[in-house]
Write an enzyme that holds these catalytic residues in place. Sequence first.
Site, PDB file in Angstrom:
ATOM      1  N   GLU A 155       6.746  -0.435   7.239  1.00 42.17           N
ATOM      2  CA  GLU A 155       5.815  -1.141   8.128  1.00 42.17           C
ATOM      3  C   GLU A 155       6.123  -0.990   9.620  1.00 42.17           C
ATOM      4  O   GLU A 155       6.354  -1.992  10.323  1.00 42.17           O
ATOM      5  CB  GLU A 155       5.747  -2.618   7.748  1.00 42.17           C
ATOM      6  N   GLU A 201       3.812  -2.321  -1.462  1.00 38.63           N
ATOM      7  CA  GLU A 201       4.004  -3.771  -1.630  1.00 38.63           C
ATOM      8  C   GLU A 201       2.643  -4.427  -1.801  1.00 38.63           C
ATOM      9  O   GLU A 201       1.683  -4.070  -1.113  1.00 38.63           O
ATOM     10  CB  GLU A 201       4.638  -4.422  -0.382  1.00 38.63           C
TER      11      GLU A 201
HETATM   12  C1  BGC Z   1       7.541  -6.938   4.303  1.00 39.69           C
HETATM   13  C2  BGC Z   1       8.431  -7.757   3.370  1.00 39.69           C
HETATM   14  C3  BGC Z   1       7.968  -9.195   3.412  1.00 39.69           C
HETATM   15  C4  BGC Z   1       6.570  -9.251   2.852  1.00 39.69           C
HETATM   16  C5  BGC Z   1       5.990 -10.639   2.759  1.00 39.69           C
HETATM   17  C6  BGC Z   1       6.084  -7.260   4.161  1.00 39.69           C
HETATM   18  O1  BGC Z   1       5.473  -7.195   5.394  1.00 39.69           O
HETATM   19  O2  BGC Z   1       7.781  -5.569   4.122  1.00 39.69           O
HETATM   20  O3  BGC Z   1       9.749  -7.603   3.787  1.00 39.69           O
HETATM   21  O4  BGC Z   1       8.817 -10.060   2.744  1.00 39.69           O
HETATM   22  O5  BGC Z   1       5.744  -8.516   3.709  1.00 39.69           O
HETATM   23  O6  BGC Z   1       5.880 -11.209   4.008  1.00 39.69           O
END
Ligand code: BGC
Length: 457
Positions: free
Chosen positions: A170, A356
């Site tokens: 990110e 993610e």
């Molecule tokens: C990040 C994680 C974070 C998740 C939830 C993402 O932007 O890569 O490290 O915990 O979002 O906020």
Amino acid sequence: MTPLSTDPTARARLRWSAATSAIQIEGSRRADGAGRSIWDDEIAKPGRIRDGSTAEPACDSYRRVADDVALVAGLGLDRYRFSIPWARVQPDGHGPGNVAALDHYARVVDALLEAGVTPFPTLYHWELPSPVEADGGWLARDTAERFGEYVALVAARLGDRVSSWYTLNEPAMTTLQGYAVGALAPGRQLFYGALPTAHHQLLAHSRAADVLRDQGAESVGLVNNHTWVLPLRDTEEDHAAAAVYDLLHNRLFSEPLLSGTTPDLEALGLPPLPLLGDDLARIAGSIDFYGVNFYNPTTVTAASPGNDIPFEIVPTPGVPVTGFGPEWPIMPSALRDLLIDLHRRHPGMPPIIIGENGASFPEPDVAGPVEDIDRIAYLSAHIDAVGEAIDAGVPVEEYTVWSLLDNWEWTDGYTQRFGLVHVDFSTGERIPKASYGWYRELVAGAHAARTAGAARA
Ligand code: BGC
């Protein structure tokens, strides 16, 4: 939606994963001679972390590798996404690799391989060594070279067993939240002065990609956060504000990487991005896959006249929200729409990996079974949205849940639980939630369909 995919088995071929990052789970921050990172500095700022917590002991994962690998293996995952922190490998931000730290990650990799899970590390998940920040951090071009040197140390140790790598996590959040508005480390508030950090992160990524390929890596990519930007009102002003936010959040990194072009900031009234000739040529085409992290859509409206920033982020009307409240609206169709839009803008793009996707919901801190039906509904609807994007021809190859474990959520401390597994932060006890069993069944079903499809072919 009309299925356009030329490959009806694309859905069945999806790989399945879950993710964590180092500081969010490991604890043992100073073990084995680890150096400080910008997050240790952030934690030390009074009042900075919402619940006053530190990332110690988090899930105690540095000492519980076997427990975590067993949970990963129990899900039947194809791959596991975890991060290696630069400040453990180079405690001073330069110089030779810290052997004890490299040995630790070699043990993580070996344990995963023995369990039949492919290790898929991230080389930078927001933890810049403090000495590198002191030298200018991502505002300094030299940080890209230094990142390449660190990556060479990791690749020399693990490159014989790891073939797929995420370089940066990110980078848009590092630029926007780390350096522009200061919501994340290093907490700078430079507004448009943060833009050079986009350039230097892209350079760092391409430098790392060269190093990794020299060491035999098969697949190297970067994973960015993407959002689907909605104007609050159907007015010219709000559409213009949405276009600016879309450029800053979504296009700043994807266009140089996927099209070899610099997004036209000036056309939207922003300062130009100093991406220059040779750098752009190195950045373009430097990925084998493009990672997309997705959590929520973003609704924007035009800021009041005279404001330095032309947009304002507002709650998305009419949708449910996660544990963060109106800041994190739930809209699964936004994931489908942004994937289709990304592919439309870059039709020849490499495969996409969802790096993610997940949500926090209010859950008890005490150890016990968690019937997290909200999370199951969230994940299920987003996986369906990915399927619809695949049906529309978008080349998605992998889906990753954030997160394997409840963990330390940056400045929100332990207040947001994202895990498939409940973690008692006082004892380290891990208890799989209902969503863990649900995801295990989903993965098993997908693998069975894949095997049956392969047998028919
Ligand atoms: C990040 C994680 C974070 C998740 C939830 C993402 O932007 O890569 O490290 O915990 O979002 O906020």
